[in-house]
Write an enzyme that holds these catalytic residues in place. Structure first.
Site, mmCIF file in Angstrom:
data_model
loop_
_atom_site.group_PDB
_atom_site.id
_atom_site.type_symbol
_atom_site.label_atom_id
_atom_site.label_comp_id
_atom_site.label_asym_id
_atom_site.label_seq_id
_atom_site.Cartn_x
_atom_site.Cartn_y
_atom_site.Cartn_z
ATOM 1 N N ASP A 1 -34.413 -47.146 -44.021
ATOM 2 C CA ASP A 1 -33.992 -47.328 -45.424
ATOM 3 C C ASP A 1 -35.005 -48.185 -46.165
ATOM 4 O OD1 ASP A 1 -31.600 -46.230 -44.594
ATOM 5 O OD2 ASP A 1 -30.653 -48.196 -44.326
HETATM 6 N N1 URA Z 1 -29.779 -47.715 -39.641
HETATM 7 C C1 URA Z 1 -29.681 -48.116 -40.908
HETATM 8 O O1 URA Z 1 -28.594 -48.391 -41.385
HETATM 9 N N2 URA Z 1 -30.793 -48.199 -41.629
HETATM 10 C C2 URA Z 1 -32.021 -47.920 -41.154
HETATM 11 O O2 URA Z 1 -33.012 -48.019 -41.870
HETATM 12 C C3 URA Z 1 -32.112 -47.507 -39.826
HETATM 13 C C4 URA Z 1 -30.972 -47.418 -39.090
#
Ligand code: URA
Length: 251
Positions: free
Chosen positions: A112
């Site tokens: 993310d």
């Molecule tokens: N899980 C998440 O919530 N975000 C990420 O970036 C990777 C795994």
């Protein structure tokens, strides 16, 4: 084909072995039996060398090539960068951090925008496919800072697998590694190892047990670690790391 013509030559049997024709010893037999041609001429001497860049090698009439050298890079992704080649909202992307890499070199999976940490890049398509395929059960380790301290019961729920809106999660490893603050200000650092890669999965898992994530970092992927890589910096994997990565997914 003489060594003086080139800065880089290799023994013909090694060339055949690295190209996947046969083992080195078997390649010697193929060479001795006159089945190998270099630049159109049969070469049956066992000590022969070739320049992989300039010489054309044939075995039993078929052209033989060394496998393409692939690129393997680890980036320590900072927060605020989107894992996409170009963002429709004009936000900075991880491609801005790596500069111009080889055309096919892409991130393996996503993080993310606000997640930091280890992002692998490669142009080794088969490796990338396997690392993301659930069949190969690759470890993805995250450290999350969450509000409050998850109880053992809550951690147990993560270990068993919990229901998210897109289905149950597979069993995860979950532990609290340290706590800071006290009372309503308490925050816990939770280490979570999962094998899936669903959208915002770690954030959703921790929110579901009542502990929303404040910060999330991926500290390891498929056994790779960041070492002392600073945020925004990247490094090329060592040959040993690349080999271990490929071996763990059967390559
Ligand atoms: N899980 C998440 O919530 N975000 C990420 O970036 C990777 C795994």
């Amino acid at each position: 084909m003489t060594p003086e013509q080139s800065v880089y030559t290799m023994r013909l049997n090694r060339f055949l072995a690295r190209s996947g024709v046969a083992s080195r010893r078997k390649s010697d037999e193929l060479i001795a039996s006159g089945l190998v041609r270099v630049n159109g001429e049969v070469v049956d001497s066992l000590g022969a060398s070739v320049d992989p860049e300039r010489d054309s090698v044939e075995y039993a009439g078929q052209s033989v090539h060394l496998p393409k050298e692939c690129e393997y890079i680890v980036l320590n992704k900072p927060a605020g960068y989107v894992v996409t080649r170009s963002d429709t909202h004009g936000r900075p992307t991880v491609f801005d951090l790596l500069g111009t890499q080889r055309l096919g070199t892409m991130p393996v999976g996503r993080l993310d925008m606000d997640t930091t940490g280890l992002l692998l890049w490669t142009d080794d398509g088969e490796l990338a496919f396997r690392l993301l395929h659930p069949r190969y059960v690759v470890d993805k380790v995250y450290e999350a800072v969450v509000r409050g301290r998850p109880s053992e019961e809550k951690l147990h729920m993560l270990r068993e697998g919990i229901e998210l809106d897109d289905g149950p999660t597979a069993p995860a490893q979950a532990e609290v590694i340290r706590c800071e603050g006290s009372g309503y200000r308490m925050e816990a650092h939770v280490r979570l190892c999962i094998h899936e890669g669903r959208k915002r999965q770690v954030r959703r898992m921790l929110r579901t047990i009542g502990h929303p994530v404040r910060m999330l970092k991926r500290v390891s992927f498929a056994g790779l670690i960041l070492e002392d890589l600073k945020e925004g910096a990247h490094r090329t994997l060592s040959i040993e790391e690349t080999r271990a990565l490929r071996t763990q997914v059967g390559l």
